[in-house]
Scaffold this active site. Sequence first.
Site, PDB file in Angstrom:
ATOM      1  N   ARG A  77      32.137 -33.626  26.862  1.00 44.97           N
ATOM      2  CA  ARG A  77      31.603 -32.389  27.453  1.00 44.97           C
ATOM      3  C   ARG A  77      31.912 -32.326  28.943  1.00 44.97           C
ATOM      4  O   ARG A  77      32.187 -31.267  29.491  1.00 44.97           O
ATOM      5  CB  ARG A  77      30.102 -32.255  27.184  1.00 44.97           C
ATOM      6  CG  ARG A  77      29.246 -33.350  27.768  1.00 44.97           C
ATOM      7  CD  ARG A  77      27.778 -33.189  27.312  1.00 44.97           C
ATOM      8  NE  ARG A  77      26.988 -34.351  27.643  1.00 44.97           N
ATOM      9  CZ  ARG A  77      25.976 -34.379  28.497  1.00 44.97           C
ATOM     10  NH1 ARG A  77      25.603 -33.280  29.123  1.00 44.97           N
ATOM     11  NH2 ARG A  77      25.309 -35.491  28.739  1.00 44.97           N
ATOM     12  N   GLY A  82      29.586  -2.534  12.052  1.00 43.88           N
ATOM     13  CA  GLY A  82      29.145  -2.432  10.665  1.00 43.88           C
ATOM     14  C   GLY A  82      28.035  -3.424  10.392  1.00 43.88           C
ATOM     15  O   GLY A  82      27.317  -3.296   9.411  1.00 43.88           O
ATOM     16  N   ARG A 142      27.654 -35.650  23.528  1.00 43.23           N
ATOM     17  CA  ARG A 142      26.743 -35.909  24.634  1.00 43.23           C
ATOM     18  C   ARG A 142      27.134 -37.180  25.389  1.00 43.23           C
ATOM     19  O   ARG A 142      27.250 -37.182  26.599  1.00 43.23           O
ATOM     20  CB  ARG A 142      25.332 -36.059  24.072  1.00 43.23           C
ATOM     21  CG  ARG A 142      24.282 -36.373  25.099  1.00 43.23           C
ATOM     22  CD  ARG A 142      22.899 -36.277  24.478  1.00 43.23           C
ATOM     23  NE  ARG A 142      21.879 -36.503  25.460  1.00 43.23           N
ATOM     24  CZ  ARG A 142      21.262 -37.665  25.654  1.00 43.23           C
ATOM     25  NH1 ARG A 142      21.592 -38.717  24.926  1.00 43.23           N
ATOM     26  NH2 ARG A 142      20.328 -37.782  26.582  1.00 43.23           N
ATOM     27  N   LEU A 162      24.832  -4.083  12.148  1.00 45.98           N
ATOM     28  CA  LEU A 162      24.119  -3.333  13.184  1.00 45.98           C
ATOM     29  C   LEU A 162      23.660  -4.226  14.330  1.00 45.98           C
ATOM     30  O   LEU A 162      23.419  -5.411  14.160  1.00 45.98           O
ATOM     31  CB  LEU A 162      22.940  -2.585  12.579  1.00 45.98           C
ATOM     32  CG  LEU A 162      23.337  -1.390  11.694  1.00 45.98           C
ATOM     33  CD1 LEU A 162      22.124  -0.800  10.999  1.00 45.98           C
ATOM     34  CD2 LEU A 162      24.017  -0.315  12.540  1.00 45.98           C
ATOM     35  N   GLU A 203      21.807 -16.139  23.032  1.00 43.10           N
ATOM     36  CA  GLU A 203      23.109 -16.558  22.506  1.00 43.10           C
ATOM     37  C   GLU A 203      23.872 -15.409  21.856  1.00 43.10           C
ATOM     38  O   GLU A 203      25.105 -15.425  21.827  1.00 43.10           O
ATOM     39  CB  GLU A 203      22.936 -17.713  21.524  1.00 43.10           C
ATOM     40  CG  GLU A 203      22.482 -19.018  22.161  1.00 43.10           C
ATOM     41  CD  GLU A 203      20.974 -19.103  22.382  1.00 43.10           C
ATOM     42  OE1 GLU A 203      20.248 -18.180  21.934  1.00 43.10           O
ATOM     43  OE2 GLU A 203      20.524 -20.064  23.012  1.00 43.10           O
ATOM     44  N   HIS A 257      26.641 -31.529  22.601  1.00 47.74           N
ATOM     45  CA  HIS A 257      25.450 -32.205  22.063  1.00 47.74           C
ATOM     46  C   HIS A 257      25.345 -32.064  20.546  1.00 47.74           C
ATOM     47  O   HIS A 257      24.319 -31.629  20.032  1.00 47.74           O
ATOM     48  CB  HIS A 257      24.179 -31.641  22.705  1.00 47.74           C
ATOM     49  CG  HIS A 257      24.077 -31.912  24.168  1.00 47.74           C
ATOM     50  ND1 HIS A 257      24.803 -31.240  25.097  1.00 47.74           N
ATOM     51  CD2 HIS A 257      23.316 -32.790  24.845  1.00 47.74           C
ATOM     52  CE1 HIS A 257      24.512 -31.695  26.303  1.00 47.74           C
ATOM     53  NE2 HIS A 257      23.617 -32.636  26.183  1.00 47.74           N
ATOM     54  N   LYS A 312      19.048  13.917  10.550  1.00 50.32           N
ATOM     55  CA  LYS A 312      20.013  13.325   9.627  1.00 50.32           C
ATOM     56  C   LYS A 312      20.483  14.409   8.651  1.00 50.32           C
ATOM     57  O   LYS A 312      19.678  15.186   8.139  1.00 50.32           O
ATOM     58  CB  LYS A 312      19.353  12.170   8.863  1.00 50.32           C
ATOM     59  CG  LYS A 312      20.332  11.226   8.199  1.00 50.32           C
ATOM     60  CD  LYS A 312      19.700   9.851   7.974  1.00 50.32           C
ATOM     61  CE  LYS A 312      20.633   8.899   7.245  1.00 50.32           C
ATOM     62  NZ  LYS A 312      20.102   7.538   7.214  1.00 50.32           N
TER      63      LYS A 312
END
Lengths: 620, 620
Positions: free
Chosen positions: A318, A123, A472, A125, A365, A414, A247
């Site tokens: 980390r 939902g 870090r 997109l 990401e 970090h 459509k």
Amino acid sequence: MAVIQTLTGADVDFLTQVGQQLRVDSIRCSTEAGSGHPTSSMSAADLIAVLISRHLQYDWTKPKEPNNDHLIYSKGHASPLCYAMFKAAGAINDQELLSFRKFGSRLQGHPTPVIPWVDVATGSLGQGLPIAVGVALAGKRLDRLPFHVWALCGDSELAEGSIWEAFDKAGWYGLNNLTAICDINRLGQRGETEYGWKLEVYQRRVEAFGCRAVVIDGHDVAAIDQALTEARGADTQPTVILARTVKGKGFSEIENKDGWHGKALPPEMAERAIKELGGIRNLKVTTARPEPGEPATRGGDGEVSLPTYQKTDRVATRKAYGDALLALAALPRVVAMDGEVSNSTHADEFAKAHPDRFFEMFIAEQQLLATAVGMSVRGYVPFASTFAAFFARAYDFIRMAAISQANLRLVGSHAGVEIGQDGPSQMALEDLAAMRAIHGSAVLYPCDPNSAARLTRVMAERDGITYMRTTRGAYPTLYGPGESFRLGGSKVLRKSGRDRVALIGAGVTVHSCLEAADRLARAGINARVIDLYSVKPVDTRTLREAAAATRGRFVIVEDHYPQGGLAAAVLEALSDDPPRVVHLAVRGLPSSGTPQELMEAAGIAPRQIAAAARRLAGTR
Amino acid sequence: MAVIQTLTGADVDFLTQVGQQLRVDSIRCSTEAGSGHPTSSMSAADLIAVLISRHLQYDWTKPKEPNNDHLIYSKGHASPLCYAMFKAAGAINDQELLSFRKFGSRLQGHPTPVIPWVDVATGSLGQGLPIAVGVALAGKRLDRLPFHVWALCGDSELAEGSIWEAFDKAGWYGLNNLTAICDINRLGQRGETEYGWKLEVYQRRVEAFGCRAVVIDGHDVAAIDQALTEARGADTQPTVILARTVKGKGFSEIENKDGWHGKALPPEMAERAIKELGGIRNLKVTTARPEPGEPATRGGDGEVSLPTYQKTDRVATRKAYGDALLALAALPRVVAMDGEVSNSTHADEFAKAHPDRFFEMFIAEQQLLATAVGMSVRGYVPFASTFAAFFARAYDFIRMAAISQANLRLVGSHAGVEIGQDGPSQMALEDLAAMRAIHGSAVLYPCDPNSAARLTRVMAERDGITYMRTTRGAYPTLYGPGESFRLGGSKVLRKSGRDRVALIGAGVTVHSCLEAADRLARAGINARVIDLYSVKPVDTRTLREAAAATRGRFVIVEDHYPQGGLAAAVLEALSDDPPRVVHLAVRGLPSSGTPQELMEAAGIAPRQIAAAARRLAGTR
């Protein structure tokens, strides 16, 4: 190459009738609801009719069957089609279909995994395809099962960068078990899409991104059938079917007309449409069942031997995360992925030892998150890491993953002004606020390596979205190797019967609070020190005890902007009987410098904590 | 086609020497700092040497000159190169160069606009190019000036979807005044990039996305010169120079070697490197100055006649926003952009009336934000709108825009469970938390059309990032047309001398609080009602007065998840003397239903507010 079976006239007729039924039912349920997206459903109806009748391998009675295909509606607003498909497959009845968008119905405005045949919520997109890449990656590399992953995409969403991250990774990983079916109906919400029916533009792009493009007429059932057959038989590449569609197809009053996005047909109009489409049908499609199969990667409880650290060690959290993740590899379903910074997040330890269970997403990401969600769909235990700041890039994916009921472990390294020289672009001074606001999330922020390692283990065992912020630099080890840590827990590091103030920190500020307490002690002021490593849920009981002991005097110190972070967590938790708080946080825009200089500049250094405590202790 | 001037031997020698100087200075400043990215600077040194010596048109003494070129380091970690360039151009001296990354220096770890020659902060990869697209779009469509926009990109960031949103929009808008210079040095942070030196992969992609690709050897100064000449002379398309380069170029010990990303050379090694590179130089480059020029779109104070609404009107705040935006078109520098939902956000009113100042970004929210930032760089007053939920897609861009000191107005419509049938994927139940945590942001959430229109005007006049949440449905108009609204303001809608509790809402919950107050009044309980339309900054004074009047009894009601939103704003503001709060917020995962059903289910309906107030009023 796959063998193409020629469709008989009866086949064509049946598929055509199923397509019409899907259109009629899309109209019926949305008109009944008074809202929804019938026209975006009608364009893709023939694609879905052929897919479920002749290609999808799925046991509707056993949605958890390991070798079931996956079908993800990346264009989630085509939910009427999705639900009409459930009816055609016999998974729901007509009555339930007509509960679409009503309160209490599982057939919500956009699909969510409240429905057993839905893997993830869509939902927003541009998310379904990236997640399908994650599912396909799991299928190919981990499960090693022949199931196929199908994603129905819209053309508007091809403008989202995340779609190109997905095509890129699909190509890079050679996901021949993945097919994107793109419903190119030319019209977006407010007019024509960028490229309308210029399918050659999409074709060039898709091919340049390492996928096999197939251009077809999306209303020609024979062409669809051939394309899907070839897709399932693909050898090395993912397939992207670019289907030219109309459509509102099938109802002449609105076909290919602007102004009909996201609108239910008024009842009289719906009646005319249903008539033109041949009336209400109740055809049943028998979807092929998959061959039985079991994932190559089994679950089970391996022996996890967590790393431990001595009090004389100085190890960054980390690094402890990396060590603990490596230890968790003893659990066969633990997998990891990173956004090209694994040598900083320390996910590289796992990557080197278990390359088969590590997935490099490079600097993408959104796909990093989507891959983790896809792995969660397949029942794996994904740990995704990058710099804390860069999870902001995938915030919409995290938000949606919560609605998807995905089980994710996100580790951001970090964070805070503590990172020092790299400057504010890398500081993630809003991550605690953003992550706390995710539905059902937990947020952890350990201050030493033993707690970081233990909490990494806790993360593996928790459902939902769990975020851990790591640091870090290396600071003193505060806890012994045997200490235990839990969700919703905290540690009281200094305590006396005469505490006049409580100093509350998490992560790096715990160390500053301890130093401040030492200063205060030298001035004869006893201060309680709390390591609030579980930022969400927060340890309300310990906080209440501290409030009672100090007559409600808290100094809360966070390496984060003032809004929505540690202080908000405490204040929200105690809002029915709140303490008086002096709140030290990063109020200005930081620059570069040493961690100590920047913490001092932000007013969260030991000297400033002690001063704040002194002022507070002198009051009331 | 542009005329290519052949370089003389002296030219080549000078450019080569400048390149070596940039390398040496990149090494010197990072070694002095003990951190930074010298090798990522060395790969691009020749590209920058040729650019600033022969192509950039920039008056370093007048960075605000309207016809200056723009040069954005999308690979912000090449800051040593950027600062070495400043030295070569005479903008800073050697002493300042060596202050790199030190506390108090403006030469931070990644460039920020604290430096007058830097347009925007970079350092989160994949953002500089999209912003450059926004700057180029302003140059071409609004300023109509011949300045050129150059973006230096890394190869790792070509994995970011946002880069492809940028190439797409650059091609779509025919930005021949834009050149991306891609430094393809093959190595990322932790190893090889996805495609290493396979420049043909990038070439195919760039061309498929509508740009002109030019593949060169990035260390051949003549080839660079020719490519840049052609780029400036491009007729219709943006240019993407794909330069094959060597990371660490010029120092044989580390050239093209993995493991040297983001590491300063130790002093002895730096010494050897400087020797190999020909020693320290102090060459001065004379950058060409631009022709004088003035933007076609001037500023000035047009007469803004804001829309007003009668108390009998029922107008959604999103509609009032659209009306007010249209009225603000009287200010020539106001521009708008939307993510293909302008008929829902109501930005379409402006789009239809002023197509020359409206920019359709289609479903690409990262580019939507980046375009707004680019417009802000050029001094325009951008209003960017989409559904509130989908700003999450651009959260990293918003975070970075704050560091960029960009002046943005963001308007998110359709927020909260109030949207009803569409379900949770569209609800933005975390937007207030996320937006409040943005540095320097203001967050507004009006409840009626007059306040929405007035606050839209306030947004136009405010620097920094201002976010307004608008509502899908129409509710009663509470304020008269003459009422004034301000940042940090609120409205007390019910007040008596005997208020036993304060009901605090914003946006849709204001209406619920009023209805609850009516119920309470019928039960003989006086309740103060506060419309906290300015969520950040919050009206601390009015809140304190309410706390004093009600003996600190607040019911805070928000159509948002419980973390970091309205209640957190109040609690943070009053943390030194906090009220007792009953906090009503959306605690479960919502589904579809009518707005009323969903608000009831979330426990934020009038009945539930009144019940909470009754409990609270009975205590203490």
